[in-house]
Design a protein around this motif. Sequence first.
Motif, mmCIF file in Angstrom:
data_model
loop_
_atom_site.group_PDB
_atom_site.id
_atom_site.type_symbol
_atom_site.label_atom_id
_atom_site.label_comp_id
_atom_site.label_asym_id
_atom_site.label_seq_id
_atom_site.Cartn_x
_atom_site.Cartn_y
_atom_site.Cartn_z
ATOM 1 N N ARG A 155 5.140 -5.197 -8.007
ATOM 2 C CA ARG A 155 4.583 -4.630 -6.780
ATOM 3 C C ARG A 155 3.445 -3.674 -7.139
ATOM 4 O O ARG A 155 3.658 -2.693 -7.853
ATOM 5 C CB ARG A 155 5.652 -3.865 -5.996
ATOM 6 C CG ARG A 155 6.820 -4.740 -5.538
ATOM 7 C CD ARG A 155 7.986 -3.891 -5.045
ATOM 8 N NE ARG A 155 9.082 -4.709 -4.584
ATOM 9 C CZ ARG A 155 9.287 -5.044 -3.309
ATOM 10 N NH1 ARG A 155 8.470 -4.596 -2.374
ATOM 11 N NH2 ARG A 155 10.299 -5.815 -2.976
ATOM 12 N N VAL A 156 2.251 -3.966 -6.633
ATOM 13 C CA VAL A 156 1.070 -3.177 -6.967
ATOM 14 C C VAL A 156 0.368 -2.724 -5.692
ATOM 15 O O VAL A 156 0.193 -3.513 -4.745
ATOM 16 C CB VAL A 156 0.089 -3.992 -7.847
ATOM 17 C CG1 VAL A 156 -1.214 -3.226 -8.062
ATOM 18 C CG2 VAL A 156 0.739 -4.335 -9.182
ATOM 19 N N LEU A 157 -0.040 -1.460 -5.679
ATOM 20 C CA LEU A 157 -0.785 -0.887 -4.567
ATOM 21 C C LEU A 157 -2.138 -0.401 -5.066
ATOM 22 O O LEU A 157 -2.228 0.241 -6.111
ATOM 23 C CB LEU A 157 -0.008 0.288 -3.956
ATOM 24 C CG LEU A 157 -0.720 1.100 -2.868
ATOM 25 C CD1 LEU A 157 -0.968 0.243 -1.624
ATOM 26 C CD2 LEU A 157 0.102 2.341 -2.509
ATOM 27 N N ASP A 158 -3.199 -0.716 -4.309
ATOM 28 C CA ASP A 158 -4.557 -0.287 -4.637
ATOM 29 C C ASP A 158 -5.043 0.638 -3.530
ATOM 30 O O ASP A 158 -5.319 0.192 -2.412
ATOM 31 C CB ASP A 158 -5.460 -1.518 -4.765
ATOM 32 C CG ASP A 158 -6.900 -1.177 -5.136
ATOM 33 O OD1 ASP A 158 -7.184 0.001 -5.419
ATOM 34 O OD2 ASP A 158 -7.737 -2.103 -5.138
ATOM 35 N N ASP A 163 6.243 -2.259 1.554
ATOM 36 C CA ASP A 163 6.385 -3.000 0.296
ATOM 37 C C ASP A 163 6.711 -2.106 -0.895
ATOM 38 O O ASP A 163 6.824 -2.588 -2.014
ATOM 39 C CB ASP A 163 5.107 -3.793 -0.003
ATOM 40 C CG ASP A 163 4.924 -4.971 0.924
ATOM 41 O OD1 ASP A 163 5.898 -5.729 1.099
ATOM 42 O OD2 ASP A 163 3.835 -5.130 1.489
ATOM 43 N N GLY A 164 6.865 -0.806 -0.652
ATOM 44 C CA GLY A 164 7.189 0.104 -1.735
ATOM 45 C C GLY A 164 8.690 0.189 -1.995
ATOM 46 O O GLY A 164 9.487 -0.426 -1.266
ATOM 47 N N SER A 204 1.521 -10.407 -10.254
ATOM 48 C CA SER A 204 2.166 -9.489 -9.312
ATOM 49 C C SER A 204 2.565 -10.250 -8.050
ATOM 50 O O SER A 204 1.736 -10.930 -7.432
ATOM 51 C CB SER A 204 1.237 -8.332 -8.951
ATOM 52 O OG SER A 204 0.982 -7.538 -10.086
ATOM 53 N N ARG A 205 3.820 -10.143 -7.672
ATOM 54 C CA ARG A 205 4.317 -10.847 -6.490
ATOM 55 C C ARG A 205 3.770 -10.225 -5.213
ATOM 56 O O ARG A 205 3.503 -10.926 -4.232
ATOM 57 C CB ARG A 205 5.853 -10.816 -6.484
ATOM 58 C CG ARG A 205 6.499 -11.583 -5.356
ATOM 59 C CD ARG A 205 8.005 -11.670 -5.573
ATOM 60 N NE ARG A 205 8.622 -10.361 -5.696
ATOM 61 C CZ ARG A 205 9.007 -9.612 -4.657
ATOM 62 N NH1 ARG A 205 8.834 -10.049 -3.419
ATOM 63 N NH2 ARG A 205 9.579 -8.433 -4.861
ATOM 64 N N ILE A 206 3.602 -8.901 -5.228
ATOM 65 C CA ILE A 206 3.040 -8.186 -4.081
ATOM 66 C C ILE A 206 1.849 -7.373 -4.566
ATOM 67 O O ILE A 206 1.968 -6.584 -5.507
ATOM 68 C CB ILE A 206 4.084 -7.256 -3.435
ATOM 69 C CG1 ILE A 206 5.194 -8.095 -2.783
ATOM 70 C CG2 ILE A 206 3.438 -6.334 -2.410
ATOM 71 C CD1 ILE A 206 6.359 -7.278 -2.292
ATOM 72 N N ALA A 207 0.693 -7.592 -3.969
ATOM 73 C CA ALA A 207 -0.515 -6.827 -4.287
ATOM 74 C C ALA A 207 -1.130 -6.398 -2.966
ATOM 75 O O ALA A 207 -1.632 -7.228 -2.206
ATOM 76 C CB ALA A 207 -1.493 -7.662 -5.099
ATOM 77 N N VAL A 208 -1.064 -5.106 -2.699
ATOM 78 C CA VAL A 208 -1.514 -4.548 -1.427
ATOM 79 C C VAL A 208 -2.662 -3.580 -1.687
ATOM 80 O O VAL A 208 -2.606 -2.778 -2.624
ATOM 81 C CB VAL A 208 -0.370 -3.795 -0.711
ATOM 82 C CG1 VAL A 208 -0.846 -3.224 0.623
ATOM 83 C CG2 VAL A 208 0.824 -4.700 -0.517
ATOM 84 N N ALA A 229 -6.643 -5.011 -6.790
ATOM 85 C CA ALA A 229 -5.458 -5.697 -6.253
ATOM 86 C C ALA A 229 -5.551 -7.197 -6.502
ATOM 87 O O ALA A 229 -4.542 -7.861 -6.774
ATOM 88 C CB ALA A 229 -5.321 -5.418 -4.757
ATOM 89 N N ILE A 230 -6.748 -7.747 -6.431
ATOM 90 C CA ILE A 230 -6.933 -9.170 -6.710
ATOM 91 C C ILE A 230 -6.618 -9.457 -8.181
ATOM 92 O O ILE A 230 -5.983 -10.465 -8.515
ATOM 93 C CB ILE A 230 -8.359 -9.617 -6.337
ATOM 94 C CG1 ILE A 230 -8.531 -9.588 -4.817
ATOM 95 C CG2 ILE A 230 -8.664 -11.011 -6.878
ATOM 96 C CD1 ILE A 230 -9.963 -9.739 -4.341
ATOM 97 N N ALA A 231 -7.040 -8.551 -9.078
ATOM 98 C CA ALA A 231 -6.711 -8.699 -10.501
ATOM 99 C C ALA A 231 -5.202 -8.724 -10.700
ATOM 100 O O ALA A 231 -4.677 -9.515 -11.491
ATOM 101 C CB ALA A 231 -7.339 -7.557 -11.312
ATOM 102 N N ALA A 232 -4.483 -7.863 -9.957
ATOM 103 C CA ALA A 232 -3.023 -7.835 -10.065
ATOM 104 C C ALA A 232 -2.411 -9.139 -9.554
ATOM 105 O O ALA A 232 -1.519 -9.715 -10.182
ATOM 106 C CB ALA A 232 -2.467 -6.644 -9.286
ATOM 107 N N ALA A 233 -2.894 -9.615 -8.410
ATOM 108 C CA ALA A 233 -2.349 -10.843 -7.830
ATOM 109 C C ALA A 233 -2.570 -12.037 -8.747
ATOM 110 O O ALA A 233 -1.739 -12.950 -8.797
ATOM 111 C CB ALA A 233 -2.999 -11.095 -6.464
ATOM 112 N N LYS A 234 -3.677 -12.018 -9.485
ATOM 113 C CA LYS A 234 -3.998 -13.158 -10.357
ATOM 114 C C LYS A 234 -3.336 -13.056 -11.728
ATOM 115 O O LYS A 234 -3.487 -13.956 -12.557
ATOM 116 C CB LYS A 234 -5.520 -13.288 -10.512
ATOM 117 C CG LYS A 234 -6.217 -13.645 -9.195
ATOM 118 C CD LYS A 234 -7.640 -14.107 -9.391
ATOM 119 C CE LYS A 234 -7.701 -15.490 -10.001
ATOM 120 N NZ LYS A 234 -9.066 -16.047 -10.005
ATOM 121 N N THR A 235 -2.598 -11.980 -11.963
ATOM 122 C CA THR A 235 -1.896 -11.840 -13.247
ATOM 123 C C THR A 235 -0.390 -11.677 -13.042
ATOM 124 O O THR A 235 0.290 -11.048 -13.846
ATOM 125 C CB THR A 235 -2.458 -10.656 -14.066
ATOM 126 O OG1 THR A 235 -2.542 -9.493 -13.229
ATOM 127 C CG2 THR A 235 -3.831 -10.981 -14.623
#
Length: 289
Positions: free
Chosen positions: A152-155, A215-216, A172-176, A164-170
């Motif tokens: 779970r990543v928050l930007d 999502d936290g 991370s199930r949740i990138a907000v 957040a896009i970098a997290a989603a592409k590596t």
Amino acid sequence: MSQTAVQIIAHGSRAAAEAAAEALDADVMLEGATYSILEEDEDRGIWRIDAFPTTDEESEGIQARLAEHPEVTVKVEVLADADWLAMSLSGLPPVKAGRFFVYGAHDQGLVPASAVALKIDAGAAFGTGHHGTTVGCLIAYDELLKRETFERVLDVGCGTGVLAIAAAKTGSRIAVGTDIDAPSVRIANENAKLNMAKARFVHASGLNDRMVRKDGPYDLVFANILAPPLVALSQDIKLALRIGGVAILSGLLRTQERRVTAAYLSKGFRLERRIHRDAWSALVLRRMG
């Protein structure tokens, strides 16, 4: 909006330029102002500030703050009546930061096969990946990914959404991502679609917004903003993170590290790493309790 688009350019020594940049950061009326600071001539020790005001009031405020620092020379240039942002981006080279490769449409054919490609359209939002703060965040994240994962990543202050896009592409199930600027949120969502990334971006005024909290707690929080709001948000960022979670903070000058670090150490964080790019700093901190 400003009747005439202008660019404000200041030159001086590193100390003078950093002092002038701190004055811009400290002015609450200039919180949303876009500027960069970098070393222009290493041999002569000349540093440069470029500011792009979007209103007459912002232009006057930037010039007033810079005028308080006679050690820097200031000039104002009128920009041509054209999409100067798009034109300037078209001349920017792609950026490599660890496994990440940030590029624009004009560099489509340059993406290395092994890289995590991030195609970013800036539009009116900050964060093409070229700024030292964004690069520092990506380098810090790349290093962390070598030994741990983040579900779970928050930007916070997402701009174009690149982090957040970098997290989603590596993985991370949740990138907000969240931003107080509605056009930035729109651009970030468009960039997520462009990259086929499962990241979502919401227009919110703070971390207590329902769309952010639901999502936290998060495993990692990016906050690439400015030093004053980083300090002000230290408790909110702590509460947004699980114990053991990581905060990657940037948008601050090296001279502002101590102030920002102190705010987070007092909230129970441990400093794990500093990354320097030009005059900018990125901090990696872990919530310990």
